[in-house]
Scaffold this motif. Structure first.
Motif: not given
Length: 213
Positions: A11-22, A26-42
């Motif tokens: 669900l978090i990943a889907a919300l990040c992807s929604a930021d691309v065009t939908a 907010f740029m949370i879809c950019r790798p420099i944000f979403c990859a560290p976010l998931f690294g932190w979550l994991m």
């Protein structure tokens, strides 16, 4: 912080992807944000940051503009970080292997996105007919329905790919030859250099005031 609930992560990943065009931009879809976010979550933000840095630089020009539909680099970052941190935490070679393994799924998601856009054309025409008939409520309904379906298909994509793709990745990585693993180890340090070169190439024609005259 470690979250292993796949439904929550998808669900978090889907919300990040929604930021691309939908929604948002907010740029949370950019790798420099979403990859560290998931690294932190994991529980391994360092691996997420490194993967995000590589993907961001290599695909820095993958921006949806107009009718152009680039590959979904958010999915590369998220899937690679999730697989690396879950199955082989702290192993740099596995992180690079996960990154490579995630690329084909990004192209697959691109086709899903194109299909969704084609479906939205029909939804748009339904809204337009409603407006002509005085049914202005279709405007909000169309917007919310389109957003909901975007998030839903992204959620289903991540839920399936993160689980099944992870199982396949977990099986194939130990089967890699030693020289391939050694190559992944070198790529961990060389890919950022390649990415920096890609950044310079993509911005070579930009004129900087007081420098390029």
């Amino acid at each position: 912080m470690i979250i292993e609930n796949l439904v929550i992560l998808a669900l978090i990943a889907a919300l990040c992807s929604a930021d691309v065009t939908a929604f948002g931009q907010f740029m949370i879809c950019r790798p420099i944000f979403c990859a560290p976010l998931f690294g932190w979550l994991m529980g391994d933000i360092a691996t997420g940051l490194w993967i995000g840095m590589i993907v961001e630089m290599v695909w820095i020009n993958a921006i949806p503009m107009g009718a152009a539909v680039p590959i979904d680099i958010a999915s590369i970052s998220i899937n690679a970080t999730f697989w690396a941190c879950k199955y082989y935490p702290g192993i740099q070679e596995a992180a690079i292997c996960a990154l490579i393994f995630a690329v084909p799924f990004a192209y697959f998601y691109k086709e899903i996105d194109i299909g969704g856009r084609n479906w939205n054309i029909g939804l748009m025409r339904w809204v337009e007919r409603g407006v002509h008939e005085g049914k202005t409520w279709r405007i909000n309904t169309g917007l919310f329905l389109s957003l909901f379906l975007f998030i839903l298909r992204a959620f289903i994509f991540y839920l399936i790919v993160m689980y099944l793709g992870g199982k396949v990745f977990q099986l194939i990585y130990p089967m890699m030859p030693a020289f391939v693993i050694a190559g992944f180890k070198k790529a961990w340090y060389l890919l950022p250099v390649f990415g920096f070169g890609a950044v310079l190439y993509n911005f070579k024609n930009i004129r900087i005031p007081f420098i390029n005259r």
